[in-house]
Write a protein that holds these residues in place. Structure first.
Motif, PDB file in Angstrom:
ATOM      1  N   TRP A  84      -0.428   8.465 -11.714  1.00 11.58           N
ATOM      2  CA  TRP A  84      -1.093   9.564 -10.996  1.00 11.58           C
ATOM      3  C   TRP A  84      -1.806  10.463 -11.999  1.00 11.58           C
ATOM      4  CZ3 TRP A  84       3.553  12.027  -7.892  1.00 11.58           C
ATOM      5  CH2 TRP A  84       4.211  11.024  -7.154  1.00 11.58           C
TER       6      TRP A  84
ATOM      7  N   ALA B 135      -3.416   2.078  -2.621  1.00 11.92           N
ATOM      8  CA  ALA B 135      -2.700   1.763  -3.860  1.00 11.92           C
ATOM      9  C   ALA B 135      -3.634   1.125  -4.877  1.00 11.92           C
ATOM     10  CB  ALA B 135      -1.523   0.838  -3.558  1.00 11.92           C
TER      11      ALA B 135
ATOM     12  N   GLY C  81       1.765  -0.552  -9.654  1.00 13.09           N
ATOM     13  CA  GLY C  81       2.046  -0.827  -8.256  1.00 13.09           C
ATOM     14  C   GLY C  81       1.389  -2.098  -7.735  1.00 13.09           C
TER      15      GLY C  81
ATOM     16  N   TYR D 282       3.448   2.085  -4.667  1.00  6.80           N
ATOM     17  CA  TYR D 282       2.273   2.695  -5.283  1.00  6.80           C
ATOM     18  C   TYR D 282       2.479   2.824  -6.793  1.00  6.80           C
ATOM     19  CZ  TYR D 282       0.811   4.061  -0.551  1.00  6.80           C
ATOM     20  OH  TYR D 282       0.427   4.050   0.765  1.00  6.80           O
TER      21      TYR D 282
ATOM     22  N   MET E 285      -2.544   9.728  -1.040  1.00  7.99           N
ATOM     23  CA  MET E 285      -1.418   8.810  -1.169  1.00  7.99           C
ATOM     24  C   MET E 285      -0.148   9.433  -0.612  1.00  7.99           C
ATOM     25  SD  MET E 285       0.507   7.514  -4.631  1.00  7.99           S
ATOM     26  CE  MET E 285       1.211   9.168  -4.806  1.00  7.99           C
TER      27      MET E 285
ATOM     28  N   ASP F 116       3.736  -1.538   4.808  1.00  5.77           N
ATOM     29  CA  ASP F 116       2.849  -2.001   3.735  1.00  5.77           C
ATOM     30  C   ASP F 116       1.518  -2.427   4.360  1.00  5.77           C
ATOM     31  OD1 ASP F 116       2.133  -2.689   1.101  1.00  5.77           O
ATOM     32  OD2 ASP F 116       2.743  -4.776   1.408  1.00  5.77           O
TER      33      ASP F 116
ATOM     34  N   GLY G  59       6.113   5.727  -3.703  1.00  2.00           N
ATOM     35  CA  GLY G  59       6.090   5.169  -2.372  1.00  2.00           C
ATOM     36  C   GLY G  59       7.449   5.324  -1.716  1.00  2.00           C
TER      37      GLY G  59
ATOM     38  N   THR H 181       5.043  -0.160   0.788  1.00  4.42           N
ATOM     39  CA  THR H 181       4.077  -0.235  -0.306  1.00  4.42           C
ATOM     40  C   THR H 181       4.623   0.431  -1.563  1.00  4.42           C
ATOM     41  OG1 THR H 181       2.280  -0.101   1.307  1.00  4.42           O
ATOM     42  CG2 THR H 181       1.716   0.300  -0.996  1.00  4.42           C
TER      43      THR H 181
ATOM     44  N   ASN I 157      -2.597   1.125   3.335  1.00  8.86           N
ATOM     45  CA  ASN I 157      -1.744   1.519   2.212  1.00  8.86           C
ATOM     46  C   ASN I 157      -2.126   0.756   0.953  1.00  8.86           C
ATOM     47  OD1 ASN I 157      -0.294   3.156   3.942  1.00  8.86           O
ATOM     48  ND2 ASN I 157       1.647   2.064   3.722  1.00  8.86           N
ATOM     49  N   ARG I 158      -2.265  -0.542   1.077  1.00  6.27           N
ATOM     50  CA  ARG I 158      -2.548  -1.372  -0.091  1.00  6.27           C
ATOM     51  C   ARG I 158      -3.919  -1.057  -0.673  1.00  6.27           C
ATOM     52  NH1 ARG I 158       1.257  -5.355  -0.749  1.00  6.27           N
ATOM     53  NH2 ARG I 158      -0.099  -6.435  -2.223  1.00  6.27           N
TER      54      ARG I 158
END
Length: 788
Positions: free
Chosen positions: A140, A407, A587, A134, A152, A399, A125, A132, A403-404
């Motif tokens: 990943w 994540a 994250g 991540y 992302m 954030d 991030g 945020t 985004n959340r």
């Protein structure tokens, strides 16, 4: 002729500012108009910190740098601004205003009006306060899902561009060679194909948002002896070519990365920062890379101070320029006065400066920084009143709910269920004992390059800036009717045994024990995982194994949960835990994702990007080992993992059947096509990850027993079946031969369609025919999957 006419008809616009001309002509004209000092100024950065009040940035001081006088530097120009958002906690809107005002100062001070490129870290991030956080790259890899990582990276890139940032120092494409290395959390995994495909997706996402992606660390950083950070590296040319380089090849050719960062390390006595065959011969002349090469922080100075191949900083600057390094980061040290003096003395030809400058200015032109309508006002400030900083505070959200949500999706896809005796999912437990050092710690989900752990820890008086529910809080939300008792037991690495007895008593009074173990991310020994936080062994840090063993003896079923930056040997817990859940610093959505797996609200679908060791002292070992790397009767060390690369369970079952191959023979420039049926034979929707491994029984040089050459995620409802078809080009069987050329050899191959590196479900043998065939970097990288 056209260029001359344009200049004559629009004399008020210098050629370098006129976008109607080719970039190459604009850059040549600008270089021709510059003094030596103005040229050099474009080749270095200055490490700065944004003002908390929206004023201009201030130079950041580091123990490896001298004080920087911006007033003295800026009349000549400035190439880069290093980490304006990532140096100290600053409200994003005021940070953006600070950057805006600084860019105005920079352009006003130099006679060509050239702004600086602003770069930031973005490994998990955007590394800025309030952005945020991540999941880390190891998560990943655990998703085996390039698409979600692409999305992302695009989201990260959009946030960065919105506040005026141009370049991101990610992704890390180092292939894990030793799990003791502290930076394992920053890597994508131990397999070059997985690293290449996931890393390339990240590059594509970041570049799609207009951010320059920077591949690092080129090359060999992760192959250090004993897993020590910035330590000697022992890598042969074949390991370099077949294991370490392919992710970089893929990310450049398929991802379109526009920048590369050299590694700190040397290979066979040649530091990467001074390796002309690597940075020019291979990267540019062979692969055709035309972007910029940036120094890892202080890496050019290290040619003198650490590597001892330069007598002074001028020699270091000359060696780096000769090799192909274009930009010194994080701040001016060797490319400043030492380089100017070296040119004046005839020690460094000005043509090397022009070569690097042409790349730097070309990239600035591509970013629009040389255009006459360029504005320092970032997109996030459209329509804002920039004269009143107080009204800007809190107006930029890094954030966002979107985004959340993203994540959370990644965190859920990255949770790996290693073992389960049927205890999971939990069926409405009445009493849960939540034990362990990571049970109530919200930051346990963060890696070392997240802003709170990387920068925020130095400012304890500042709030963390993002919502980080602890595992205890997420379990309470997930099981609202359960009584949850929390006991720390011991710290992450303090070795404290005094709380274990209380933890065991808590366990005995519960229906189920959830023990949250793992790491604390940090830098240079301030954590158990992260840059400079290398491990002597892969035993759990501190007294965590003692706590785990005591809980296993409590008589209450134990679910072992890892919030960590690397896998650890878990001792008897491998067999005695009711279930084991592995999460790699997942994250902001991480603890909710874990809670969802424990309750069964979500079905686990992550797969291991690195093997989990059975014993703490078997490193270095990866699944890519040759036959001599396997367990044998002539060594008392067994490197066989407890859970192999690619392993991961779910809450349903799958049957694989009906493998067919269109043809059992193909020429060395041909391909094979195989098909199989995968059916969900359980009662829940679930995800199977079909992995294709290649085994080459006889080759002219030693090969790994198997290696991943393709994979696909397949979500199936109960009773649903799909036909999966995979086309396997002969190119994926290529390797570096005895004379250093990449070749495909005729002969028999085994294709293993597998649920993991240790669980081949269907196999077939095929044969390549014809002559040995030579390949280059334009080869086909992928076995292509289609689902019918």
């Amino acid at each position: 002729m056209t260029a001359n006419v344009a200049v004559e008809t629009t004399p008020e616009i210098p050629l370098w500012n006129d976008p109607s001309h080719p970039v190459s002509a604009r850059v040549d004209a600008l270089i021709g108009a510059m003094t030596l000092q103005e040229k050099i100024a474009q080749l270095y950065g200055v490490w700065v910190g944004a003002s908390a009040n929206g004023g201009e940035v201030a130079p950041h001081q580091h123990d490896m740098e001298e004080a920087v006088d911006l007033d003295a530097l800026l009349p000549s120009g400035l190439g880069q601004l290093t980490r304006p958002f990532g140096t100290a906690p600053v409200d994003p809107a005021l940070g953006a205003l600070s950057l805006l005002r600084t860019q105005t100062r920079i352009t006003s001070a130099n006679r060509f009006g050239i702004p600086a490129v602003a770069h930031e870290e973005c490994l998990a991030g955007f590394a800025a306060w309030g952005a945020t956080a991540y999941p880390v790259p190891l998560s990943w890899g655990a998703t085996f899902d390039p698409d979600v990582i692409r999305r992302m990276a695009a989201a990260i890139g959009r946030d960065m561009r919105a506040v005026g940032v141009h370049q991101g120092l990610a992704p890390v494409l180092d292939v894990v060679r030793d799990l003791r290395w502290g930076r394992v959390e920053e890597t994508i995994g131990e397999d070059p194909y997985l690293v290449g495909t996931i890393g390339t997706a990240y590059v594509q996402g970041l570049e799609s948002a207009g951010i320059v992606a920077t591949l690092k660390h080129f090359v060999g950083y992760s192959a250090s002896r004993a897993g020590r950070n910035l330590a000697p590296t022992s890598v042969g040319p074949r390991e370099r070519a077949d294991v370490l380089l392919p992710p970089f090849e893929m990310a450049i050719r398929e991802g379109g990365a526009r920048s590369v960062m050299h590694a700190y390390t040397d290979i066979d006595g040649i530091p990467s920062a001074a390796d002309e065959r690597l940075l020019t011969g291979l990267l540019r002349d062979t692969w055709g890379f035309d972007g910029t090469v940036v120094a890892d922080y202080f890496g050019i100075a290290f040619l003198k101070t650490l590597h001892g191949i330069a007598g002074d900083f001028a020699d270091a600057a000359g060696a780096a320029l000769t090799a192909g390094v274009d930009i010194e980061l994080p701040t001016v040290k060797t490319f400043g006065a030492p380089l100017a003096d070296a040119v004046a003395e005839g020690r460094v030809p000005e043509s090397l400066i022009d070569r690097a400058l042409r790349r730097v200015l070309t990239q600035k032109a591509d970013l629009g920084l040389l255009d006459p309508d360029w504005s320092p006002v970032p997109p996030a400030f459209a329509g804002a009143d920039l004269d009143d900083p107080d009204t800007l505070r809190g107006t930029i959200d890094l954030d966002s709910p979107a985004n959340r949500e993203l994540a959370r999706e990644i965190a859920e896809k990255a949770v790996v269920l290693l073992a389960n005796d049927g205890t999971l999912p939990l069926a409405a437990p009445r009493r849960i004992a939540l034990v362990g050092p990571n049970a109530a710690e919200g930051t346990a989900v963060l890696g070392c390059y997240s802003f709170p752990q990387h920068v925020g820890v130095q400012h304890p008086e500042i709030p963390v800036g993002i919502e980080l529910p602890s595992l205890g809080e997420s379990l309470a939300a997930e099981f609202p009717d359960a009584e949850i008792t929390v006991a720390r037991g011991t710290g992450v690495d303090d070795g404290d045994l005094s709380g274990i007895a209380e933890a065991v008593d808590t366990a005995r009074d519960a229906d189920i024990v959830v023990v949250a173990l793992g790491d604390r991310a940090g830098l240079f020994g301030r954590g158990t995982s992260g840059e400079g936080c290398d491990a002597e062994s892969l035993a759990l840090p501190g007294a965590q194994q003692e706590l785990l063993n005591a809980l296993l003896d409590s008589g209450t079923p134990v679910v072992t949960v890892l919030l960590a930056g690397r896998p650890y040997a878990l001792g008897r817990a491998v067999e005695d835990s009711a279930a084991i859940v592995q999460s790699f610093f997942p994250g902001v959505g991480g603890t909710r994702a874990i809670a969802g797996v424990l309750s069964g609200r979500t079905t686990p679908s992550g797969r291991l990007p690195v093997s989990v060791p059975r014993g703490p002292g078997s490193q270095p070992a990866t699944y890519l080992g040759a036959r001599l790397a396997q367990a044998s009767e002539v060594s008392n060390i067994d490197p066989t993992p407890a859970f192999g690369f690619g392993h991961g369970l779910t809450y349903t079952t799958f049957a694989w059947s009906d493998l067919t191959v269109d043809a059992e023979q193909a020429p060395t420039d041909g391909e094979f096509t195989a098909s199989l049926t995968v059916r969900n034979t359980g009662e829940r929707t679930g995800t199977e990850v079909v992995q294709l491994y290649l085994h080459d029984p006889v080759a002219s040089v030693v090969q790994p027993v198997q290696r991943l050459v393709g994979y696909t995620r397949l979500e199936l409802a109960p009773g649903e079946s799909r036909r999966v078809r995979v086309t396997v080009p002969a190119d994926v069987a290529s390797f570096t031969g005895r004379d250093g050329r990449r070749i495909v050899e005729p002969g028999e191959l085994e294709l293993r369609l597998a649920a993991s590196s240790t669980d081949a479900r269907l196999t077939t043998r095929v044969t390549l025919t014809g002559p040995v065939r030579e390949l280059d970097h334009t080869r086909r990288f992928h076995a292509e999957f289609t689902v019918e």
